[in-house]
Design an enzyme around this catalytic site. Structure first.
Site, mmCIF file in Angstrom:
data_model
loop_
_atom_site.group_PDB
_atom_site.id
_atom_site.type_symbol
_atom_site.label_atom_id
_atom_site.label_comp_id
_atom_site.label_asym_id
_atom_site.label_seq_id
_atom_site.Cartn_x
_atom_site.Cartn_y
_atom_site.Cartn_z
ATOM 1 N N PRO A 43 -1.830 -11.598 9.700
ATOM 2 C CA PRO A 43 -2.189 -11.536 11.129
ATOM 3 C C PRO A 43 -2.757 -10.169 11.497
ATOM 4 C CG PRO A 43 0.193 -11.456 10.841
ATOM 5 C CD PRO A 43 -0.378 -11.739 9.490
ATOM 6 N N ASP A 44 -3.818 -10.149 12.299
ATOM 7 C CA ASP A 44 -4.342 -8.867 12.782
ATOM 8 C C ASP A 44 -3.538 -8.521 14.031
ATOM 9 O OD1 ASP A 44 -5.700 -6.715 13.855
ATOM 10 O OD2 ASP A 44 -7.622 -7.392 13.046
ATOM 11 N N LYS A 67 -14.310 -0.464 14.965
ATOM 12 C CA LYS A 67 -13.002 -1.146 15.091
ATOM 13 C C LYS A 67 -12.478 -1.080 16.518
ATOM 14 C CE LYS A 67 -11.269 -0.603 10.551
ATOM 15 N NZ LYS A 67 -10.518 0.134 9.584
ATOM 16 N N LYS A 122 11.980 -15.882 -9.060
ATOM 17 C CA LYS A 122 11.043 -14.979 -9.730
ATOM 18 C C LYS A 122 10.168 -15.778 -10.689
ATOM 19 C CE LYS A 122 10.535 -11.017 -12.694
ATOM 20 N NZ LYS A 122 11.114 -10.136 -13.683
ATOM 21 N N LYS A 171 -11.846 -4.565 18.362
ATOM 22 C CA LYS A 171 -10.468 -4.951 18.689
ATOM 23 C C LYS A 171 -10.085 -4.578 20.128
ATOM 24 C CE LYS A 171 -9.018 -4.498 13.824
ATOM 25 N NZ LYS A 171 -7.907 -4.432 12.905
ATOM 26 N N PHE A 181 -5.122 2.933 14.576
ATOM 27 C CA PHE A 181 -5.375 3.968 13.573
ATOM 28 C C PHE A 181 -6.356 3.392 12.565
ATOM 29 C CE2 PHE A 181 -2.320 7.535 14.083
ATOM 30 C CZ PHE A 181 -1.733 7.087 15.254
ATOM 31 N N ASN A 220 0.856 -1.187 0.000
ATOM 32 C CA ASN A 220 0.000 0.000 0.000
ATOM 33 C C ASN A 220 0.892 1.236 0.000
ATOM 34 O OD1 ASN A 220 0.461 0.917 2.856
ATOM 35 N ND2 ASN A 220 -0.299 -1.159 3.245
ATOM 36 N N ASP A 223 -3.834 -6.622 4.843
ATOM 37 C CA ASP A 223 -4.864 -7.494 5.409
ATOM 38 C C ASP A 223 -4.740 -8.910 4.881
ATOM 39 O OD1 ASP A 223 -6.248 -5.568 7.009
ATOM 40 O OD2 ASP A 223 -6.805 -4.609 5.107
HETATM 41 O O1 C5P Z 1 -6.671 -1.811 8.270
HETATM 42 P P1 C5P Z 1 -7.535 -1.318 9.397
HETATM 43 O O2 C5P Z 1 -8.196 -0.006 9.108
HETATM 44 O O3 C5P Z 1 -8.452 -2.343 9.958
HETATM 45 O O4 C5P Z 1 -6.487 -0.972 10.546
HETATM 46 C C1 C5P Z 1 -6.910 -0.584 11.830
HETATM 47 C C2 C5P Z 1 -5.788 -0.785 12.825
HETATM 48 O O5 C5P Z 1 -5.414 -2.153 12.813
HETATM 49 C C3 C5P Z 1 -4.504 -0.020 12.522
HETATM 50 O O6 C5P Z 1 -3.993 0.436 13.780
HETATM 51 C C4 C5P Z 1 -3.590 -1.058 11.899
HETATM 52 O O7 C5P Z 1 -2.227 -0.771 12.189
HETATM 53 C C5 C5P Z 1 -4.048 -2.318 12.568
HETATM 54 N N1 C5P Z 1 -3.903 -3.544 11.738
HETATM 55 C C6 C5P Z 1 -3.161 -4.581 12.243
HETATM 56 N N2 C5P Z 1 -3.037 -5.737 11.515
HETATM 57 C C7 C5P Z 1 -3.640 -5.862 10.306
HETATM 58 C C8 C5P Z 1 -4.401 -4.803 9.780
HETATM 59 C C9 C5P Z 1 -4.518 -3.642 10.532
HETATM 60 O O8 C5P Z 1 -2.610 -4.462 13.329
HETATM 61 N N3 C5P Z 1 -3.489 -6.984 9.619
#
Ligand code: C5P
Length: 423
Positions: free
Chosen positions: A328-329, A361, A312, A365, A347, A230, A302
């Site tokens: 991983p979240d 969120k 390659k 979370k 954020f 991104n 994500d």
């Molecule tokens: O992508 P999203 O808007 O859901 O991100 C919200 C928060 O979650 C941000 O603080 C981002 O750093 C965190 N995040 C994360 N792991 C991910 C996607 C987002 O820790 N895979």
């Protein structure tokens, strides 16, 4: 509605607001790095600050009072002015009372020794003692001079006085052809630190706090050259790291790939470079136990490609549809592991309605707070030097942060977190 202005222009206006009519006194010592201080003075003036300059005798061997007078739009002071009364009052008293912040750059070994022991034998050192504002010290000298025990001892000692804030010299090729520590910090780092000192009046209100920050985007590689990523540049995380550092915190920055010039702004910050979401997860988990505040500013992917090819992939072998697995979240995992005394801030970069999804969120979370910021606006989002946000905390309160430079926003966010963490 905000008027449309290109982001660079807007950034300029915003930094100018932070520095507008602020009174900055610059003391220049006798070293070749004095030429870089001209850039600092010029930028401060362009951003609206009022600047006065004192050149030591030795400084005038490298640059002239005329250079600084022209750049600062005001006469530059030298030893010959020391004994001339200004409005009937001694000049060092007038200047000392006038200054909101004082920068001394380049700080020579001689000036450092004088400040350490409170000597006052010229206009600059007398003005330092006649002022009470925060002083930013930016040393520069030959590596052997810098590494002398006496110089190092003075450098440690001077920093025990809370009014002195320090910018360690950088490493690199010096004008004396040595390679090593001794380079003056670069003008953007000096300017950011001065801006912070003006914002906080030199307060070290985060002294002793350990702050863990994630920044930048992650890259999920499919093969050695292709990745899902991104446009995050890491500027917001870097601004948070700078602001926290300038307020006395011990800062760790876990960051995705970013411009080296941005990372150079962060001497004094522990930097942990990572590439993928999995690496960021591990680095954040490793650092979690020793953090008081965790600011998850990174734009983490994500999803990742389900498979990685170490070679390659030829164009013909690229799949028409790429199988993906969730990344991983990280923030959700940190939330489940953190102690009650730790504060976790997420954020949420959003388009359209920024508040509703951010609030959702925060609850899903279990975050202590979330910073919702629009990315579909010319004055904020990826790569911009400015930002705006709504800060939501778990108690249901909402604070609006108007468009401003990322450094100004970082300070406002730290103010907000400071307030909620004292409840
Ligand atoms: O992508 P999203 O808007 O859901 O991100 C919200 C928060 O979650 C941000 O603080 C981002 O750093 C965190 N995040 C994360 N792991 C991910 C996607 C987002 O820790 N895979």
């Amino acid at each position: 509605m905000l008027p449309f202005v290109p982001s660079l222009c807007w950034s300029f206006i915003q930094s100018a607001i932070m520095l507008h009519r602020r009174r900055v006194l610059v003391g220049i010592g006798g070293g070749i790095a004095a030429y870089k201080v001209c850039t600092v003075v010029s930028t401060l003036v362009k951003q609206g600050a009022e600047v006065r300059v004192i050149l030591t005798e030795a400084a005038q061997q490298f640059i002239t009072p005329l250079t600084l007078a022209t750049l600062s739009r005001h006469a530059a002071y030298t030893e010959s002015d020391f004994w001339q009364p200004s409005h009937g009052r001694p000049l060092h008293i007038e200047l000392g009372e006038w200054a909101e912040v004082l920068l001394i750059a380049p700080l020579t070994a001689n000036l450092l020794a004088k400040l350490t022991y409170g000597l006052a034998d010229d206009l600059l050192t007398n003005t330092v003692l006649a002022s009470i504002c925060p002083v930013l010290l930016a040393p520069a000298m030959n590596t052997d001079m810098w590494q002398q025990q006496a110089v190092q001892r003075n450098w440690q000692l001077v920093q025990t006085d809370p009014r002195y804030h320090s910018l360690d010299p950088g490493n690199g090729i010096l004008a004396c052809d040595r390679v090593g520590p001794g380079r003056l910090a670069e003008p953007p780092e000096i300017l950011a630190h001065l801006t912070s000192l003006l914002h906080t009046s030199g307060k070290r209100d985060l002294g002793g706090k350990r702050i863990l920050i994630s920044a930048g985007g992650t890259r999920e590689y499919l093969d050695p050259v292709r990745f899902i990523g991104n446009p995050a540049t890491g500027k917001m995380g870097v601004a948070l790291a700078q602001a926290a550092l300038h307020r006395g915190a011990v800062v760790t920055l876990v960051h995705g790939p970013m411009e080296p010039s941005l990372l150079e702004l962060l001497s004094g910050v522990k930097q942990v470079p990572i590439v993928s979401a999995l690496e960021m997860r591990q680095a954040m988990l490793d650092a979690l136990p020793t953090a008081d505040w965790i600011l998850m500013a990174a734009a983490v992917a994500d999803v990742s490609p389900a498979e990685y090819s170490p070679e390659k992939l030829p164009k013909q072998s690229l799949p028409a549809q790429l199988p993906l697995v969730p990344a991983p979240d990280i923030v959700a995992e940190l939330s489940s592991l953190k102690r009650p005394d730790q504060w976790l801030i997420g954020f949420a970069a959003q388009t359209g309605d920024i508040v509703t999804p951010a609030w959702e969120k925060l609850q899903r979370k279990h975050l202590d707070a979330i910073v919702a910021n629009p990315i579909d606006h010319p004055t904020s989002g990826f790569g911009s030097d400015t930002n705006q946000a709504v800060f939501l905390d778990r108690f249901g309160r909402k604070a609006v942060i108007e468009p401003c430079s990322k450094l100004a926003m970082a300070h406002q966010l730290l103010d907000q977190i400071s307030a909620i963490s004292q409840e």
